[in-house]
Design an enzyme around this catalytic site. Structure first.
Site, PDB file in Angstrom:
ATOM      1  CB  CYS A   1      -0.893  -0.006   1.227  1.00 41.64           C
ATOM      2  SG  CYS A   1      -1.901   1.471   1.286  1.00 41.64           S
TER       3      CYS A   1
ATOM      4  CG  HIS B   1      -2.873  -1.083  -9.383  1.00 43.48           C
ATOM      5  ND1 HIS B   1      -3.659  -0.319  -8.563  1.00 43.48           N
ATOM      6  CD2 HIS B   1      -1.837  -1.501  -8.622  1.00 43.48           C
ATOM      7  CE1 HIS B   1      -3.121  -0.258  -7.352  1.00 43.48           C
ATOM      8  NE2 HIS B   1      -2.004  -0.969  -7.365  1.00 43.48           N
TER       9      HIS B   1
ATOM     10  CD  GLU C   1      -7.487   1.551  -1.812  1.00 44.20           C
ATOM     11  OE1 GLU C   1      -7.364   0.634  -0.989  1.00 44.20           O
ATOM     12  OE2 GLU C   1      -7.124   2.708  -1.600  1.00 44.20           O
ATOM     13  NE  ARG C   2      -6.364  -6.677  -3.957  1.00 45.19           N
ATOM     14  CZ  ARG C   2      -5.237  -7.381  -4.007  1.00 45.19           C
ATOM     15  NH1 ARG C   2      -5.178  -8.486  -4.714  1.00 45.19           N
ATOM     16  NH2 ARG C   2      -4.149  -6.968  -3.393  1.00 45.19           N
TER      17      ARG C   2
ATOM     18  CB  CYS D   1      -5.006   4.292  -4.726  1.00 45.40           C
ATOM     19  SG  CYS D   1      -4.293   2.677  -5.013  1.00 45.40           S
ATOM     20  N   GLY D   2      -1.790   5.042  -3.481  1.00 44.00           N
ATOM     21  CA  GLY D   2      -0.395   5.259  -3.852  1.00 44.00           C
ATOM     22  C   GLY D   2       0.090   4.293  -4.914  1.00 44.00           C
TER      23      GLY D   2
ATOM     24  N   GLY E   1      -1.758   2.719  -6.869  1.00 44.90           N
ATOM     25  CA  GLY E   1      -2.589   3.011  -8.051  1.00 44.90           C
ATOM     26  C   GLY E   1      -2.034   4.173  -8.849  1.00 44.90           C
TER      27      GLY E   1
HETATM   28  C1  ZDR Z   1      -4.405   1.451  -3.009  1.00 43.93           C
HETATM   29  C2  ZDR Z   1      -3.663   1.462  -1.758  1.00 43.93           C
HETATM   30  N1  ZDR Z   1      -4.441   2.135  -0.760  1.00 43.93           N
HETATM   31  C3  ZDR Z   1      -2.363   2.236  -1.942  1.00 43.93           C
HETATM   32  O1  ZDR Z   1      -2.262   3.376  -1.458  1.00 43.93           O
HETATM   33  O2  ZDR Z   1      -1.470   1.740  -2.572  1.00 43.93           O
HETATM   34  C4  ZDR Z   1      -3.338   0.051  -1.416  1.00 43.93           C
HETATM   35  C5  ZDR Z   1      -4.326  -0.655  -0.550  1.00 43.93           C
HETATM   36  C6  ZDR Z   1      -4.400  -2.108  -0.899  1.00 43.93           C
HETATM   37  C7  ZDR Z   1      -5.411  -2.362  -1.981  1.00 43.93           C
HETATM   38  N2  ZDR Z   1      -6.740  -2.168  -1.501  1.00 43.93           N
HETATM   39  C8  ZDR Z   1      -5.198  -3.800  -2.451  1.00 43.93           C
HETATM   40  O3  ZDR Z   1      -4.300  -4.003  -3.265  1.00 43.93           O
HETATM   41  O4  ZDR Z   1      -5.911  -4.722  -2.010  1.00 43.93           O
END
Ligand code: ZDR
Length: 281
Positions: free
Chosen positions: A73, A164, A213-214, A222-223, A225
């Site tokens: 994340c 992603h 987000e998944r 979302c970093g 992302g």
């Molecule tokens: C998107 C995310 N919040 C970030 O900042 O990178 C990551 C969270 C995890 C995401 N929901 C997943 O891959 O299950």
């Protein structure tokens, strides 16, 4: 149990210091679901554990609000690095963090002794279909048609350790993200589900991105992302290798360097410290 609430551009997390709080690993998922609940719990997009590591300075584990575990994340790791530094769990400004997606390298940017931003070496993007993972013939997925409910969307997929799926749209702000997002997240093409980014290219160095987000749904940022989005912008010939990605919660600067690694720079904010009686929830 003591905890700390932090956010990276409004993507908010509950941090638990595993050096002090002893939580059994089998309870992580259940605790994630309960604590992230915004009505019956503390509220957060994820629950993050700070743990000792054998292969890096320190280890991060992240549980999504639905109880599933994410490999990585991007927003949490900036908060994680700030927390670890300020709590004295690490004593240097450039640290290595073990994650399920590999070892990441956050670097704290200090001004007058305070952490004002964190630049993270996010590692190399993974582009082969089986690395996403996505079903189908081997190779990269760039501007490929995906059918959802009889409609065709052109997708580009990138793994930053977590999956992603990027869809370029004309207007990211008005796009019906909450309708399409969950359908792409759970599409049969993605055996481990996927995060979904809806992206508008403003110019070669600026994009607007909204994320589904998944395991967490509609979040403010979302970093990983944003990193995947920059890679998709380059692969589709629309952006430079360095660009700003504007998210609902603020802006991240992303660079796909010549060494093939992705560098993400953005803020990390401490909100409050708390203490919770686990027997009450
Ligand atoms: C998107 C995310 N919040 C970030 O900042 O990178 C990551 C969270 C995890 C995401 N929901 C997943 O891959 O299950």
């Amino acid at each position: 149990m003591r905890f700390v609430k932090m956010h990276g551009l409004g993507n908010d997390f509950i941090f638990v210091n595993g050096f002090e709080e002893k939580i059994a690993e089998r309870d992580y998922s259940e605790l994630g679901k309960k604590l992230c609940d915004r009505f019956f719990g503390i509220g957060g997009d994820g629950l993050v554990f700070i743990l000792p590591s054998e292969s890096a300075d320190i280890k991060m584990r992240i549980i999504n609000s639905d109880g599933s575990e994410a490999e990585m994340c991007g927003n949490a790791i900036r908060c994680f690095a700030k927390y670890a530094y300020e709590q004295g769990l690490v004593d240097k400004t450039k640290i290595t963090v073990e994650t399920l997606a590999g070892i990441m390298g956050p670097e704290l940017i200090l001004e007058n002794g305070k952490v004002v931003a964190v630049r993270v070496d996010m590692g190399e993007p993974r582009l082969n279909r089986e690395q996403i993972p996505m079903l189908g013939e081997p190779g990269q997925v760039v501007n490929e048609a995906l059918e959802v409910d009889g409609n065709i969307y052109m997708i580009t997929t990138v793994s930053m350790g977590n999956p992603h799926c990027i869809i370029f749209v004309d207007d990211a702000l008005s796009f019906p993200l909450t309708e399409l997002g969950p359908k792409v997240e759970k599409h049969t093409s993605f055996p481990r589900k996927t995060n979904v980014e809806f992206v508008q290219v403003v110019n070669p160095s600026e994009m607007i991105m909204r994320v589904w987000e998944r395991g967490a749904g509609n979040t403010l940022a979302c970093g990983t992302g944003a990193c995947a989005t920059l890679v998709a912008g380059v692969l589709t010939g629309q952006t430079d290798r360095k660009a700003k990605v504007h998210l609902a919660g603020g802006t991240l600067e992303i660079e796909w360097a010549e060494n093939n690694r992705i560098y993400m720079t953005g803020p990390a904010t401490h909100v409050y410290n708390g203490e919770l009686d686990l027997t009450l929830i």
